[in-house]
Structures are given as C-alpha cells and as structure tokens.
Design a protein around this motif. Structure first.
Motif, mmCIF file in Angstrom:
data_model
loop_
_atom_site.group_PDB
_atom_site.id
_atom_site.type_symbol
_atom_site.label_atom_id
_atom_site.label_comp_id
_atom_site.label_asym_id
_atom_site.label_seq_id
_atom_site.Cartn_x
_atom_site.Cartn_y
_atom_site.Cartn_z
ATOM 1 N N ILE A 117 -7.540 -1.217 -3.494
ATOM 2 C CA ILE A 117 -6.614 -1.212 -2.358
ATOM 3 C C ILE A 117 -6.551 -2.575 -1.661
ATOM 4 N N ILE B 239 0.838 -1.206 0.000
ATOM 5 C CA ILE B 239 0.000 0.000 0.000
ATOM 6 C C ILE B 239 0.870 1.251 0.000
ATOM 7 N N VAL C 25 -5.351 7.725 -3.371
ATOM 8 C CA VAL C 25 -5.856 6.458 -2.839
ATOM 9 C C VAL C 25 -7.377 6.401 -2.898
ATOM 10 N N ALA D 144 -3.125 -4.745 -1.290
ATOM 11 C CA ALA D 144 -2.667 -5.255 0.005
ATOM 12 C C ALA D 144 -2.532 -6.773 -0.029
ATOM 13 N N SER E 231 -5.907 -3.024 4.677
ATOM 14 C CA SER E 231 -6.018 -1.990 3.652
ATOM 15 C C SER E 231 -6.833 -0.790 4.102
#
Length: 327
Positions: A109, A91, A102, A113, A244
């Motif tokens: 995400i 990340i 993000v 992760a 995450s």
C-alpha cells in the motif's frame, strides 16, 4: 519536553477509549501480567494505532519541512498541494478495482500511494517550473491546490458507482480517518521512515542552501535541480507512506515545521528533530481526542487537525500578503 509530551499523550491514549483500561493496570499489562481482555485492548487495539499516528505525524511533518525548503514557500504542505490527494487516488483505484482485500496486500500500500503521489508531484513540478527562472514557489502552491481539488473530484466520480462498503471506506479516508490500526501497518510504514529520516538528515546542508536565493546556492556549487529532485522524491515518499495508513490529513506538514522554526530557528540541523516530534505529537493528540469525542466511531483525526490548521494557514497567508504589500 516534547518527548515527555508524547509519552504523556501515549499513556493517556492507552487508557482512554470505548473499552476503558485502568491506568493502574497499564504497567502490569505492559510487562505481561494483565488479563486476556487487558492485553487484547492494549496490544491489539491501542498500541498499534498510537504508534501508527505517531509515525505518520512524523512523516507528514518531515515531508512538509522538506517541501517548504525545496519550494522556498512557507505555505507548502503535502496535503495542501495535492500530493496526499494523488496518493489517495492511487489507493482508491487499488481498493475499488483490485481483487485483493487491502489487508492482504498491506506492505504494498505505501508503494501504491508513492506511485500516485509521485505522478502528482511530477505534474505539479513540471507546470510550476520555468526554464529561465526555475521553480516558481507561488505557482507551485496555486497549481497544487487546483490539482488537489481536481483529484478529490476524480475520487468522488470513482466511488459513485462502487459498493456501499467501499464507498464508506473512501469517505472515511477523505476525512483523514486513521484506518490502518493493526501491527502489519506499523511494519509497513516503519521502513520508509528508517530510510528517509537519515537521508533527509544527511541532506541538511543542502536544505539550508535551497532555502536561500538561487544565486547564493549556485555560487557555493550546489547542483540545484539534482538536489531538488532527490529531496522532492523523499518528501513525496514520506507523505505517501503516511497517507497510505492515515488517509488524507492536511496541515500537519504545514504547522510542525513553522512551530519548530519559531522555537529554535531556521537551521535545518536544529529544527528537523523538533519538527519530527511536533508532527508526531500533533497527530497523536488529534487522533486521541477525535476517536473519543463522539461514540462509537469518533471524529477523524484529519478533521481535528483541520480545525486548528485552517485558521493557522489563513494567518500565514495574510502574513505573506502583508509582506508582499509592504515590498
């Protein structure tokens, strides 16, 4: 009782915060009869965060329970053995070097992760595995702790030349600060749990057998390597999905399975539902206390959990050491 505790903690969390919301206004606001301010506080700020911490706690607890069975080691936890750190490095690399924000790539995400956590878990598994004797539980813990420290150092090197804003984000992530607090993050983590919780439940009998000695499991026809690999992938995915959105939080996956087993026994079909509720409640309580303890930013939930979990880990370590000494 645990479900009632979760509901009670959720109600407390909905009204308690920097912008207070009167408890006698919670029900009218929930059914759409609140003011604009009340509905904004409840639906845009409080509820998403409460749901995210609840879901993440469940994911971490279930991941820890699976890891403890697969590794046959009571000290296994996704935060302790480096899986969370691997997800965090992935990340961090994405956040530091991707041209996208993000928040604009929120649904990817958990997958990012997962890739980082999977690479880390694969490395730990390979290093802790011996062809003749199989997976070595003690070696797995030691390698995991060492790799977790290495990855934390790598993350510090990564952020040493980054922008101040991004450094602040990574620092909060390392401390276990719940940062994904909007509805998109709820929808990002929820599908992983909807798929993986039933999958682990279906594999309950295999988890029971994996917790036993290898000759017993092999004797009843269990394909050890195949089942270990599938369940390890599930544990890694659960930990990655939680990490995450909540950052690096350890000890939830250690404490929840232990407490559940202490209450109801070691049979997987019995303790897994309790483990899920305990994990969700533990992280919910930690975040509710942490975000209201010190104004305005509060204390990261990971710090609150660690204050409880670290002494518990030491207790378990001494308990296992004494058992080995008696043997």
């Amino acid at each position: 009782m645990l479900f009632a505790l979760i509901v009670f903690t959720t109600v407390i969390g909905m009204g308690w915060g920097t912008a207070s919301l009167s408890y006698d206004r919670l029900l009218p606001t929930l059914i759409g009869q609140g003011s604009f301010k009340e509905e904004f506080i409840l639906f845009s700020i409080r509820l998403p965060r409460l749901l995210i911490t609840l879901l993440a706690g469940m994911a971490l607890a279930l991941s820890g329970g699976v890891l403890q069975s697969v590794a046959r080691n009571d000290l296994a936890d996704p935060g302790m053995i480096g899986i969370n750190s691997g997800a965090g490095v992935a990340i961090a690399v994405f956040f530091l070097f991707s041209p996208l924000e993000v928040g604009n790539f929120v649904y990817a995400i958990p997958f990012i992760a997962f890739v980082g956590a999977l690479v880390t878990a694969s490395l730990i598994y390979v290093l802790a595995y011996e062809r003749r004797t199989g997976l070595q539980p003690i070696r797995l813990i030691l390698i995991g702790v060492g790799l977790s420290t290495t990855l934390s150092g790598a993350m510090i090197i990564l952020i040493s030349s980054a922008e101040r804003e991004k450094v602040d984000f990574i620092a909060k992530w390392l401390a276990g600060s719940v940062w994904g607090v909007d509805w998109p993050f709820v929808w990002a983590i929820l599908p992983w749990l909807l798929i993986l919780i039933p999958f682990v439940w279906i594999k309950s009998n295999q988890l029971n057998l994996l917790s036993m000695d290898e000759p017993v499991a092999i004797g009843v026809g269990l394909q050890m390597n195949r089942e270990r690999l599938l369940l390890l992938l599930a544990a890694v995915a659960l930990a990655a999905a939680a990490t995450s959105v909540t950052g690096g939080i350890a000890f939830v996956g250690l404490m929840a399975p232990h407490l559940a087993k202490a209450v109801i026994g070691h049979r997987t079909q019995l303790y897994l539902p309790l483990c899920l509720l305990l994990g969700g409640w533990l992280l919910l309580v930690a975040d509710t206390i942490g975000r209201n303890m010190v104004a305005p930013e509060g204390i990261p939930a990971g710090v609150i959990v660690s204050m409880i979990g670290a002494p518990y880990f030491i207790y378990l370590l001494f308990k296992r050491t004494n058992r080995w000494g008696e043997g």
